[in-house]
Structures are given as structure tokens and as C-alpha cells.
Design an enzyme around this catalytic site. Sequence first.
Site, PDB file in Angstrom:
ATOM      1  N   LYS A 184       0.853  -1.201   0.000  1.00 46.42           N
ATOM      2  CA  LYS A 184       0.000   0.000   0.000  1.00 46.42           C
ATOM      3  C   LYS A 184       0.881   1.241   0.000  1.00 46.42           C
ATOM      4  O   LYS A 184       1.501   1.588   1.005  1.00 46.42           O
ATOM      5  CB  LYS A 184      -0.901   0.044   1.243  1.00 46.42           C
ATOM      6  CG  LYS A 184      -1.920   1.185   1.100  1.00 46.42           C
ATOM      7  CD  LYS A 184      -2.516   1.643   2.396  1.00 46.42           C
ATOM      8  CE  LYS A 184      -1.890   2.876   2.989  1.00 46.42           C
ATOM      9  NZ  LYS A 184      -1.899   4.089   2.145  1.00 46.42           N
ATOM     10  N   THR A 241       1.368   6.340  13.602  1.00 45.24           N
ATOM     11  CA  THR A 241       0.768   5.256  12.818  1.00 45.24           C
ATOM     12  C   THR A 241       1.438   3.927  13.141  1.00 45.24           C
ATOM     13  O   THR A 241       0.771   2.886  13.187  1.00 45.24           O
ATOM     14  CB  THR A 241       0.865   5.551  11.300  1.00 45.24           C
ATOM     15  OG1 THR A 241       0.429   6.885  11.067  1.00 45.24           O
ATOM     16  CG2 THR A 241       0.012   4.613  10.497  1.00 45.24           C
ATOM     17  N   GLY A 242       2.740   3.961  13.390  1.00 48.68           N
ATOM     18  CA  GLY A 242       3.469   2.727  13.728  1.00 48.68           C
ATOM     19  C   GLY A 242       2.852   2.040  14.944  1.00 48.68           C
ATOM     20  O   GLY A 242       2.724   0.807  14.975  1.00 48.68           O
ATOM     21  N   GLU A 259       9.730   1.110  10.514  1.00 51.72           N
ATOM     22  CA  GLU A 259      10.752   2.138  10.264  1.00 51.72           C
ATOM     23  C   GLU A 259      10.065   3.477  10.491  1.00 51.72           C
ATOM     24  O   GLU A 259       9.241   3.884   9.670  1.00 51.72           O
ATOM     25  CB  GLU A 259      11.253   2.064   8.814  1.00 51.72           C
ATOM     26  CG  GLU A 259      11.919   0.771   8.430  1.00 51.72           C
ATOM     27  CD  GLU A 259      13.242   0.550   9.118  1.00 51.72           C
ATOM     28  OE1 GLU A 259      13.796   1.500   9.696  1.00 51.72           O
ATOM     29  OE2 GLU A 259      13.708  -0.599   9.092  1.00 51.72           O
ATOM     30  N   CYS A 293      13.417  10.840   6.913  1.00 50.74           N
ATOM     31  CA  CYS A 293      13.317  10.318   8.285  1.00 50.74           C
ATOM     32  C   CYS A 293      14.617  10.528   9.043  1.00 50.74           C
ATOM     33  O   CYS A 293      14.609  10.754  10.241  1.00 50.74           O
ATOM     34  CB  CYS A 293      12.940   8.856   8.255  1.00 50.74           C
ATOM     35  SG  CYS A 293      14.012   7.890   7.190  1.00 50.74           S
ATOM     36  N   GLU A 394       9.378  15.715  15.706  1.00 52.27           N
ATOM     37  CA  GLU A 394       9.774  15.637  14.297  1.00 52.27           C
ATOM     38  C   GLU A 394       8.903  16.605  13.484  1.00 52.27           C
ATOM     39  O   GLU A 394       7.682  16.495  13.482  1.00 52.27           O
ATOM     40  CB  GLU A 394       9.565  14.210  13.782  1.00 52.27           C
ATOM     41  CG  GLU A 394      10.072  14.025  12.370  1.00 52.27           C
ATOM     42  CD  GLU A 394       9.787  12.627  11.815  1.00 52.27           C
ATOM     43  OE1 GLU A 394       8.656  12.146  11.972  1.00 52.27           O
ATOM     44  OE2 GLU A 394      10.707  12.043  11.229  1.00 52.27           O
TER      45      GLU A 394
HETATM   46  P1  NAD Z   1       2.144   8.249   8.065  1.00 52.06           P
HETATM   47  O1  NAD Z   1       2.423   7.427   9.267  1.00 52.06           O
HETATM   48  O2  NAD Z   1       1.106   9.295   8.149  1.00 52.06           O
HETATM   49  O3  NAD Z   1       1.711   7.317   6.845  1.00 52.06           O
HETATM   50  C1  NAD Z   1       2.533   6.264   6.383  1.00 52.06           C
HETATM   51  C2  NAD Z   1       1.658   5.249   5.692  1.00 52.06           C
HETATM   52  O4  NAD Z   1       0.774   4.676   6.645  1.00 52.06           O
HETATM   53  C3  NAD Z   1       0.772   5.815   4.583  1.00 52.06           C
HETATM   54  O5  NAD Z   1       0.717   4.891   3.522  1.00 52.06           O
HETATM   55  C4  NAD Z   1      -0.581   5.931   5.261  1.00 52.06           C
HETATM   56  O6  NAD Z   1      -1.674   5.866   4.385  1.00 52.06           O
HETATM   57  C5  NAD Z   1      -0.557   4.712   6.170  1.00 52.06           C
HETATM   58  N1  NAD Z   1      -1.489   4.775   7.300  1.00 52.06           N
HETATM   59  C6  NAD Z   1      -1.950   5.868   7.952  1.00 52.06           C
HETATM   60  N2  NAD Z   1      -2.805   5.494   8.936  1.00 52.06           N
HETATM   61  C7  NAD Z   1      -2.876   4.140   8.913  1.00 52.06           C
HETATM   62  C8  NAD Z   1      -3.581   3.156   9.684  1.00 52.06           C
HETATM   63  N3  NAD Z   1      -4.401   3.488  10.665  1.00 52.06           N
HETATM   64  N4  NAD Z   1      -3.391   1.864   9.386  1.00 52.06           N
HETATM   65  C9  NAD Z   1      -2.567   1.494   8.399  1.00 52.06           C
HETATM   66  N5  NAD Z   1      -1.885   2.361   7.621  1.00 52.06           N
HETATM   67  C10 NAD Z   1      -2.024   3.673   7.880  1.00 52.06           C
HETATM   68  O7  NAD Z   1       3.540   8.833   7.606  1.00 52.06           O
HETATM   69  P2  NAD Z   1       3.821   9.809   6.377  1.00 52.06           P
HETATM   70  O8  NAD Z   1       3.334  11.166   6.754  1.00 52.06           O
HETATM   71  O9  NAD Z   1       3.352   9.191   5.116  1.00 52.06           O
HETATM   72  O10 NAD Z   1       5.423   9.788   6.340  1.00 52.06           O
HETATM   73  C11 NAD Z   1       6.204  10.551   7.163  1.00 52.06           C
HETATM   74  C12 NAD Z   1       6.733   9.745   8.326  1.00 52.06           C
HETATM   75  O11 NAD Z   1       7.417   8.588   7.856  1.00 52.06           O
HETATM   76  C13 NAD Z   1       7.742  10.511   9.137  1.00 52.06           C
HETATM   77  O12 NAD Z   1       7.519  10.319  10.507  1.00 52.06           O
HETATM   78  C14 NAD Z   1       9.066   9.897   8.719  1.00 52.06           C
HETATM   79  O13 NAD Z   1      10.087  10.047   9.658  1.00 52.06           O
HETATM   80  C15 NAD Z   1       8.687   8.483   8.493  1.00 52.06           C
HETATM   81  N6  NAD Z   1       9.647   7.798   7.609  1.00 52.06           N
HETATM   82  C16 NAD Z   1      10.525   6.882   8.150  1.00 52.06           C
HETATM   83  C17 NAD Z   1      11.477   6.244   7.356  1.00 52.06           C
HETATM   84  C18 NAD Z   1      12.450   5.246   7.952  1.00 52.06           C
HETATM   85  O14 NAD Z   1      13.084   4.521   7.203  1.00 52.06           O
HETATM   86  N7  NAD Z   1      12.609   5.166   9.258  1.00 52.06           N
HETATM   87  C19 NAD Z   1      11.522   6.523   5.992  1.00 52.06           C
HETATM   88  C20 NAD Z   1      10.629   7.442   5.464  1.00 52.06           C
HETATM   89  C21 NAD Z   1       9.697   8.072   6.289  1.00 52.06           C
END
Ligand code: NAD
Length: 500
Positions: A184, A241-242, A259, A293, A394
Site C-alpha cells: 500500500k 501510525t506505527g 521504520e 526520516c 519531528e
Molecule cells: P504516516 O504514518 O502518516 O503514513 C505512512 C503510511 O501509513 C501511509 O501509507 C498511510 O496511508 C498509512 N497509514 C496511515 N494510517 C494508517 C492506519 N491506521 N493503518 C494502516 N496504515 C495507515 O507517515 P507519512 O506522513 O506518510 O510519512 C512521514 C513519516 O514517515 C515521518 O515520521 C518519517 O520520519 C517516516 N519515515 C521513516 C522512514 C524510515 O526509514 N525510518 C523513511 C521514510 C519516512
Amino acid sequence: MAQTLTAPKVKVDRKWQLWIDGKFVPGASERTLINPATGQPLTKVAEASKKQVEEAIKAARKAFDHGPWPRMTALERAGYLNKIADAIDANAEELAELETLNGGKPLREAKYDIADTAYCFRYYAGLINKPTGQTVDVPAPSVTTIVREPIGVCGQIIPWNYPLLMAAWKLAPALAAGNTCVLKPSEYTPLTAVRLAEIMAEVELPNGVVNIVLGDGPTVGQPLAESTLVDKIAFTGSVKTGKIIAAAALTNLKKVTLELGGKSPMVVFSDFDVDVAVDYALFAIYCNSGQVCSAGSRMIVEESIYDSFVKKMAERAKKIRVGPGLEEETEMGPLVNEVQMKRVMEYIEIGQKEGAKLITGGDKPKGDKYGAGYYVNPTIFADVKSDMRIVQEEIFGPVVVVQKFKTQEEAVELANDSAYGLAGAVFTNDITRAHTVVKQLRAGITWVNAYHNTYTECPWGGYKQSGWGRELGTFGLEAYTEVKQININLDPQAVGWFEA
Ligand code: NAD
């Protein structure tokens, strides 16, 4: 600077559909994507219903339980991955432009992402047929071998900052190991994932091995994380979200890798050339407009060079050419969407209210070329305190805080004063100090006199709330395997444990 926007070469006015069980299918609804460089509609994409997510999971289940993919030789799977890599290279220009149109990043950055994506598929194609496993010398007459096997169906949820590259970090090791996948992409940046599906269809990947479902988190991501037919969930995104994903995965205690975010420190000692340190600092925070990130979002600078570091960094930050990603001269693009732009502007306000000193930026660039795009100027805050929200949270934008230290101990303490532990760097010419400080950083990815070098061969992931597990390298492959011990009795005799 050019006053007109460079016209895209790539055609976005076409169907962008879901890919389920080897077929491109319309969604249950549609979303209009916005071009972040202009704030204008870009194209429409299909989005899946929960039922379609279930269909995709069932297709991946069937492909794993009964299909050829986990049963073919590693060499055969490697063949498919190499073909995918070749096709990505062959379509690199188009894919890079799509990434820029959809997510806003400058074309020069998108080109690196696409090259890294192809390399990631090639790397795992090469890794999967190398010797693995163990044999153990257990008491005779048994022999024991330890093997790795695919986990099964993998749900993979990715963010918008490196759309195609994040897809590769998830798909390449999972496929190499023999798993089947439901991917996804972020609802904001799904275009290159659909093109990847088309590439996978062209190389005739068996049906159902990869399924790509588009849509938002609650509708499409959540059912993937909750499904009892899914054996592993791999997630990249925010901490918030994690935590939701980890909780959803409890339904069947599926394997989880996370991640997550970061607030990574870059420690600069006075023995290091200030101009070079400033150059790295700009790269650390403003690359991809700070939407990285591992961005170096906390500069921790020795007192004696603090003022000159802040002054020089501000002078250089002001000169960064902000603009549409397709413009050749652009060095920093817009943020990905309006939500993210507003979030960053809110943090800038919070910083000022908290009493931090705004050195430069904090506003949007002015001029016709920016239209209604989501631009924010490179921003620096100095004279910050550790407990300020702009120091702890962040921001995920072009905003950096600069902190001051007197002693090495204080530098380490400030660097580790975070709920995150993704990355960190130290800049010094003193080899003993470099070793000592880098060892003391509580982070998974660290650099000495460098920032952002990322190697497909090396593990990626964080300490503390920056995540669970590692991607990339051999660690990334292992994360898509189960470990099995196989004990063979070479001389079966009655056990005789029970007498009668
Ligand atoms: P996000 O957590 O909002 O969304 C990430 C993904 O999760 C999207 O596809 C979103 O649709 C999905 N999602 C959202 N709610 C969900 C739920 N309830 N259940 C399942 N899936 C859901 O993050 P973002 O705004 O897309 O990305 C930015 C974040 O990602 C930042 O915190 C950044 O640090 C992190 N990031 C981490 C790494 C790494 O390798 N550690 C790499 C890139 C980005």
C-alpha cells in the site's frame, strides 16, 4: 530564474488502477492528486474498498500457499528481480519525472531515487543465491541443519517521501526470500507504484505474487495490518501510525517491522572546518525539503564556533534555490502537500512562541513561479532549549534547530536527549573523539564527518521509538524469513520412554 513552469514530458492523464491477482482493476472510489509545485490538480487515481483489500490479500495468500513463487529456485526468483531492475533503469527518466510531479522533489533527487530503486532489486537478486543457513554438530545419530524460509504473505505500507524507493526496500527482499506481497503506497504518492506494477506485469511475475492497493490508511492500510491471512506487516511512516499498526498486528501476532521517524543530531566540534560542516548541515536538513526520516534536524555545535556556524549556515540557507522540482536550477522543492506545509508553518509559529530565535526563513517564498504550491523557505532556529517542542518533535520539513555545547559529555547528552534514535553524526578531526562519541550515540545509523550516505548493503533502522527491526543489507533479507531447525535421526530406534 525562469518565470514559467517547465512542462512535464510524462503523461499523467491516464488510468491509475489497482493491481490485484495480476489484473489492473478500477477502484471503489477515486482521489484527485494535487501537484505540490502548483497546488493544482494533477490526475485522478483509483482507490480500493476494504473488500478489494481482502481480495488482494486472498490473491497473495493463494500465490503463497499454492503458486510457483515460493517453490521456484532462488536463482529463478533472482531472474525476475533482475528483469524488474532492468525495466526500472530503462524507464528511469519517466519514473523520476513522475516522482517529481507527484511528490514535489527536485528532479535531480528523484533521479538518484530511481537509480537506487533499480540497485535495490539487483542487490537482493544477488544476495538470495549466496550460501546461507547452518549445520550444527548435535549428538549422534542426529544431524541438524538450520534453514531460512519465507514468512508468507507480507503487508507493506509505505510513506510519501521516497515513494518508489520505499516500495523497493519492502518488495525486493520480500520477493527474493519467496514471500508474496500486498503493497500500500501513500495515498498522496501512488503513481510510481502503479508504474512498478505495470513493469512487474511486463516481466510476467506470476499472478498474485505482488498486489498493489491504493487508498488511505484507515480504509486500506488498517485491514492489511489486522488481517489474520497476513503473516507479516512491514511499515514505514510516523511513530503515531506505527503504534496503530503494531496494535492491529496483534490479531494473529503477525511479525512486525517498523521504520519510523527521527529527530537526528549532527554534532560539530570546533576542530572541524566550519565551512565544510555548514555545507554538510545544509545537506543534512534541506535535502528533500527536510522530509527525510534521517534528516539532521538538530545541529549541536561547540560554543566557540556557534555564532560563526549559525551566521554562515543562515547565509548559505538564504541562497538555496527553492522552486518547482522540474525546473533545472531548483535545489529545494515544495513540501508534499498542503497538510504537511501547514504542519511545518505551525511548528515555526510554535518555535517563535516558545522563545527560540528565528535566524532565517520561517516564511513562504514569494513570486509568480510559486503559484499556489506548498513551498516553505529554509528555516533556522537558534538559542533553543532542550525541552522546546521544536527540539523534541519531528517537524519533517526544512526547519533546523541549532543547540550549543561546552564539553564532549554535554554534546553526547544533548544528542541522546530524544525519544527517537534513528540517525546521528559527529564532525571532528580527532579520531579518538570521533570513535568515542559515535559509539555513544543511541541511534541505528551513524556517520563520522558525513551525512546521509545510505547503502543498500547496510542495515537501516532505529533505536528507541524510531522503530523495530532493520531493513536493507542481509538484515533486511532476514527480516522476511522464518528460521527453521531440521533435525534428522539417522538411526531410528524405539525411544522406550514409557515402559508399557
Ligand atoms: P504516516 O504514518 O502518516 O503514513 C505512512 C503510511 O501509513 C501511509 O501509507 C498511510 O496511508 C498509512 N497509514 C496511515 N494510517 C494508517 C492506519 N491506521 N493503518 C494502516 N496504515 C495507515 O507517515 P507519512 O506522513 O506518510 O510519512 C512521514 C513519516 O514517515 C515521518 O515520521 C518519517 O520520519 C517516516 N519515515 C521513516 C522512514 C524510515 O526509514 N525510518 C523513511 C521514510 C519516512
